[in-house]
Every structure is written in structure tokens, then in C-alpha cells.
Design a protein around this motif. Sequence first.
Motif, PDB file in Angstrom:
ATOM      1  N   GLU A  31      -0.085  22.593   0.909  1.00  0.00           N
ATOM      2  CA  GLU A  31       0.552  21.919   2.032  1.00  0.00           C
ATOM      3  C   GLU A  31      -0.310  22.035   3.279  1.00  0.00           C
ATOM      4  N   ARG A  36       0.849  -1.184   0.000  1.00  0.00           N
ATOM      5  CA  ARG A  36       0.000   0.000   0.000  1.00  0.00           C
ATOM      6  C   ARG A  36       0.881   1.230   0.000  1.00  0.00           C
ATOM      7  N   SER A  37       0.468   2.191  -0.766  1.00  0.00           N
ATOM      8  CA  SER A  37       1.327   3.346  -0.977  1.00  0.00           C
ATOM      9  C   SER A  37       1.276   4.275   0.231  1.00  0.00           C
ATOM     10  N   VAL A  38       2.427   4.898   0.497  1.00  0.00           N
ATOM     11  CA  VAL A  38       2.440   5.934   1.530  1.00  0.00           C
ATOM     12  C   VAL A  38       2.587   7.306   0.913  1.00  0.00           C
ATOM     13  N   GLN A  39       2.471   7.390  -0.391  1.00  0.00           N
ATOM     14  CA  GLN A  39       2.578   8.688  -1.046  1.00  0.00           C
ATOM     15  C   GLN A  39       1.211   9.349  -1.057  1.00  0.00           C
ATOM     16  N   VAL A  40       1.193  10.619  -0.696  1.00  0.00           N
ATOM     17  CA  VAL A  40      -0.066  11.369  -0.732  1.00  0.00           C
ATOM     18  C   VAL A  40       0.193  12.659  -1.483  1.00  0.00           C
ATOM     19  N   GLU A  41      -0.674  12.915  -2.453  1.00  0.00           N
ATOM     20  CA  GLU A  41      -0.531  14.140  -3.235  1.00  0.00           C
ATOM     21  C   GLU A  41      -1.574  15.153  -2.775  1.00  0.00           C
ATOM     22  N   LYS A  42      -1.109  16.359  -2.451  1.00  0.00           N
ATOM     23  CA  LYS A  42      -2.063  17.402  -2.039  1.00  0.00           C
ATOM     24  C   LYS A  42      -1.715  18.680  -2.774  1.00  0.00           C
ATOM     25  N   ALA A 102       3.705  10.892   8.918  1.00  0.00           N
ATOM     26  CA  ALA A 102       5.016  11.092   8.280  1.00  0.00           C
ATOM     27  C   ALA A 102       5.782  12.188   9.006  1.00  0.00           C
ATOM     28  N   GLN A 122      -1.988  10.027   7.202  1.00  0.00           N
ATOM     29  CA  GLN A 122      -0.708   9.562   6.651  1.00  0.00           C
ATOM     30  C   GLN A 122       0.315  10.681   6.705  1.00  0.00           C
ATOM     31  N   LEU A 123      -0.091  11.880   6.288  1.00  0.00           N
ATOM     32  CA  LEU A 123       0.830  13.016   6.277  1.00  0.00           C
ATOM     33  C   LEU A 123       1.275  13.376   7.689  1.00  0.00           C
ATOM     34  N   ASP A 181      -5.598   9.988   4.163  1.00  0.00           N
ATOM     35  CA  ASP A 181      -4.503  10.742   3.566  1.00  0.00           C
ATOM     36  C   ASP A 181      -3.901  11.723   4.567  1.00  0.00           C
TER      37      ASP A 181
END
Lengths: 187, 358
Positions: free
Chosen positions: B30, B21-27, B75, B71-72, B68
Motif C-alpha cells: 500500500e 480506461r480502467s481506474v483499477q490499480v494493483e499494487k 482516488a 490514480q491512487l 498509477d
Amino acid sequence: MGTHRSEQCRALTASEDGSDVTFSCSIGENIQLLVDRPDGTYCFRLHRDRVYYVSEKLLKGAASIPRDSLVALGTCFGKFTKTQKFRLSVTALDFLAPYAKYKVWVKPGSEQSFLYGNHVLKSGLGRITENTAQYQGVVVYSMADIPLGFGVAAKSTQDCRKVDPMAIVVFHQADVGEYVRSEDTLT
Amino acid sequence: MAAVRVEEVLAAAAQEQHRPRSVQVEKELELEFDLGNLLALDPNPPPAAALRGAGPRRESQLRALARDNAQLLAARLWELPAERADGAAGPLVARLPEPAFRLPREKPPPRPRPPTRWEQFARLKGIRRRKRTSLVWDEQAKEWRRRWGYRRAGGDPARAWLAEVPAGADPEEDQLAKLRRAKRERVARNELNRLRNLARAHRSAAAAPLHPTGHQSRQELGLVARVARVSTASLGRFQPRLPKEPAEPPSRDGGKKRRFGPLLGDLAAERGRQLELLRGMSSKKPALDITRAVNKQLREEDAEAAAAKGKKRAQRGKRGRRQQQRPGKRSGGGGKKGGAARRQQQRPAGGGGRRKKA
């Protein structure tokens, strides 16, 4: 006897007067004949949340009884419930039946049912006065014109014609069977 | 047909398990972080579907949004300086920075308590608190011992085995018992004083409205004065009145709040009243309530007058108002004449009606 205690015997205040006379008025307008009688002065008195219809003579006699010992006087017409609603009692039937404006006649088959405390169904309805509004106070009669008790019309006269046989048309309020059923608690 | 579908489902599930599962989040924008409060603020506008009415799609959208953002935040937390709590084997703990948001108080701040008897005395005399050292030199033990408590300087008072009989005292008296009794009395006195101070603090809080503050209205002061007069042992019966204080009018009902009609009063009048009531109820048209009609009329007139005055003021302005003062009075008097005749007719009834209502 004029002091305010929970068991006082007193004249009705205007609001109480209004509420119980209104209820009686739902029976009919001729109620003033009860108040305005040629053969004596009669009045309503409140004692322990029950409304009694007493003659002046009787009232004077009852005034000499201590408040706590007085159980009842005259005829009990009804009582004020906990939330101050007025509930007619069967002991008022003999007084109010002659003045009834809205009457309901019940078939012989369901007379017994009404006298046991059940509501009147469409199948047991014999006749009903024209122009009875919904939730109007009515006097219930047998087909032989004997007053059986009080009720409240669940449906107006027009609706009574259309409704199915198992629907309630008159809510039971008080009936003469209570003289036997609630012998101990009637005042 | 059903069997094929089942196989497909199983294959898909197996694939799902193996895929990482991806841990990349696009926003777009910021997020703002306040790690001291574990707070992440998302300034991005939420997807349109999340705002519209309830439904499974909305639920899944909101869930994805929450995931999401969490997740951020996680991180960021992992980027903080971390350490092991209890040595090498303990859990990994991150050191959070100071919180940026100051959360408001849950309950109101406590009121300052009134000074105790000693504090009042000290303030009066000018006695100031001298800071005492916590340790005292114990000559016997030749070391610094605490002033009171465990291993105090001067030895444990409970283990004192000797109590000298002082010069003038009765030789039969038990000195140790006397010491114990004295200690008990001291403790009791302290406790009593503490409770008295507490009671005083509570009392002043409750009786605050009865003290003059300088911002009270006439009615409030009158009420307070009445309460103060009645707060005597005789309930104010022998309390002299102030020079200009009016005499208290005797209450009409002698303390009773509800009054009923007499039991055997005028029965004829009662009958009349009931018949009136019945007549009113049986009549079809609504009865005219004089009081209400008159009050309504007066209110309308007042409203008209106020509206007219407000309009005139807005039109003329400051100088115009001063100039127009006299003619305004005259015209007001003239205008009132027409209304006054109407009013005078109703005033006696209206006045009586108003009083009744009040």
C-alpha cells in the motif's frame, strides 16, 4: 618609473621574463646572443604591455620622458595579451631571424598568400627543418632565404610529409606585410 | 498492402476510443499518503527496466508508474469530505487534513534584532507595556469609536475649523498652521528615530566580529586590536600602545604590494640573470630545487617518526606507556642522534629554504 601603474615602463618580472624568453626560445637557443652582446648592453623593458628591446644608452634617454607621453622605445619585440600570453611582433624579425633554429621555406607561389596574413598550406611548403616539433615556433623564409615572418608549426616534420596538400602546416603569427597592412598600429 | 494496414490502424483507433480506461490499480504494498501535502509515497520497488539506462521502454515504464500512483492519489483525494465553494454553483472543493510532513525552512531563521532606544530605556526603567483598548468612548457621538484612524474618537483632525489661541500666545499667530507644523515635525521625528533604530540594528550586525566573545584566538584578537587602533581620526598615528603590546614594525614596501626591479638598475646583473634563465631553459635535465628537496626529506622523516610513535602506542596501551616513558625518552634520544647529524647538515639550508617558502 618603478611604481605600478597601468602604463609604467619597467623591467620584466621573472615570470614575464620567463614567458617571453620562452617564446623567443622556441625560435632557438641562440637567443642569449641577443642579451649578451659585445657591442653594448641591451635589455628588455615592459611599457604598456609591450616588450621593447633597448640599448642602455637609449633607455637612459627614455627615462627622462614622462610615462604618459612615452609611446615606444627601442624595438618592440612583442606584447602581452589580456590573458598575459606573449605574442611576438614582426618588428622583432630582424633580430630573431639570424638565430632561428627551426625554419620553414615557402614556395614562391604562396609567398604572397603568407604575406597577406594567411596560414601556410602543405601545397605551399618548400622545405622545413628536420626535427621540428608540433607547435614549435618557426621563422618563415622565402626560397631565396629572405625572412618573411614568424609562425607556429601546425604539424611536426614527419606529419608534414604524410598530410594532404590542403592542410595547414604553419600557423601565421607575424609577417613583413604587416608593415604595410598595419602601418598605423605597429609600434 | 498499405491500404489494408491503414484500415487496420483506423479500426484499432476507433476501438481504443470506445473502450473505457480502467481506474483499477494493483499494487503489492500500500502507498503512504500525506494528503495535507498532496504527497503519495510508493514503497514498492520500481520495475527493473526503469532502473537501467535511458530508452523508450524505460520512458513508457516510468510514465505508467507515474500514472498509477497519480490514480491512487486522486482516488484518495476524492474520498475526502468535499463541499461546494461558493454555494451550489461553485466548484467542488475538498478539505485537506493537516500536513504530516514538516518541510524544512528554505532560508535561515531571522536573527533577533537589537532593541531600539526606547526599548532599552524601558527595560532600564522597568516600564512595561500596558495593553490599550482599541475603542474609546466618544462623548460627542455617544458611542465607542476607535482610538485612531477612520472615524476616530474626537473627530477628524483635518476638519477642525476652530483652534483656540492659548492664554500667553501671540494673537497674530496662526494656530491652525501651528498645529499642522507640529504634526509634520512629529511625523518627521518618528521617521528619523525609526531609521536610526534600523541603522543601529544593521551596524551592530556588521561590526559583530569586533566585539570580544571569549572564544577568539590570539590572532583574531590581534587583528581586531589592530583594526580598533587604526579606527581613529588620525588612523592610529597618535594612539598609545598598551603596556605589553609590541611596536608595529614598519612595512617594508611602504604600503605597495607589488614591487618591480629598478628601471635603470644594475644592467650587468640583469644580463647575468637572464643568461642564467636561458641556460636553465636550454639544458635538458631538470634543475634540482634545493628547497623542495630538503622540505620533502624533512617531511618524510616526520612522517616516519609519527608512524613509529603511533605503532608503539598502539602496542603498549595505557600502563605500558607510563612505564615506558623513561626508556622511551632515552631510545628516542639515541635514535635521533643518527638523524640529527643528517638534519644538522640540512637544517641551516632547510630552515632558510622553509622560511623562503613561507
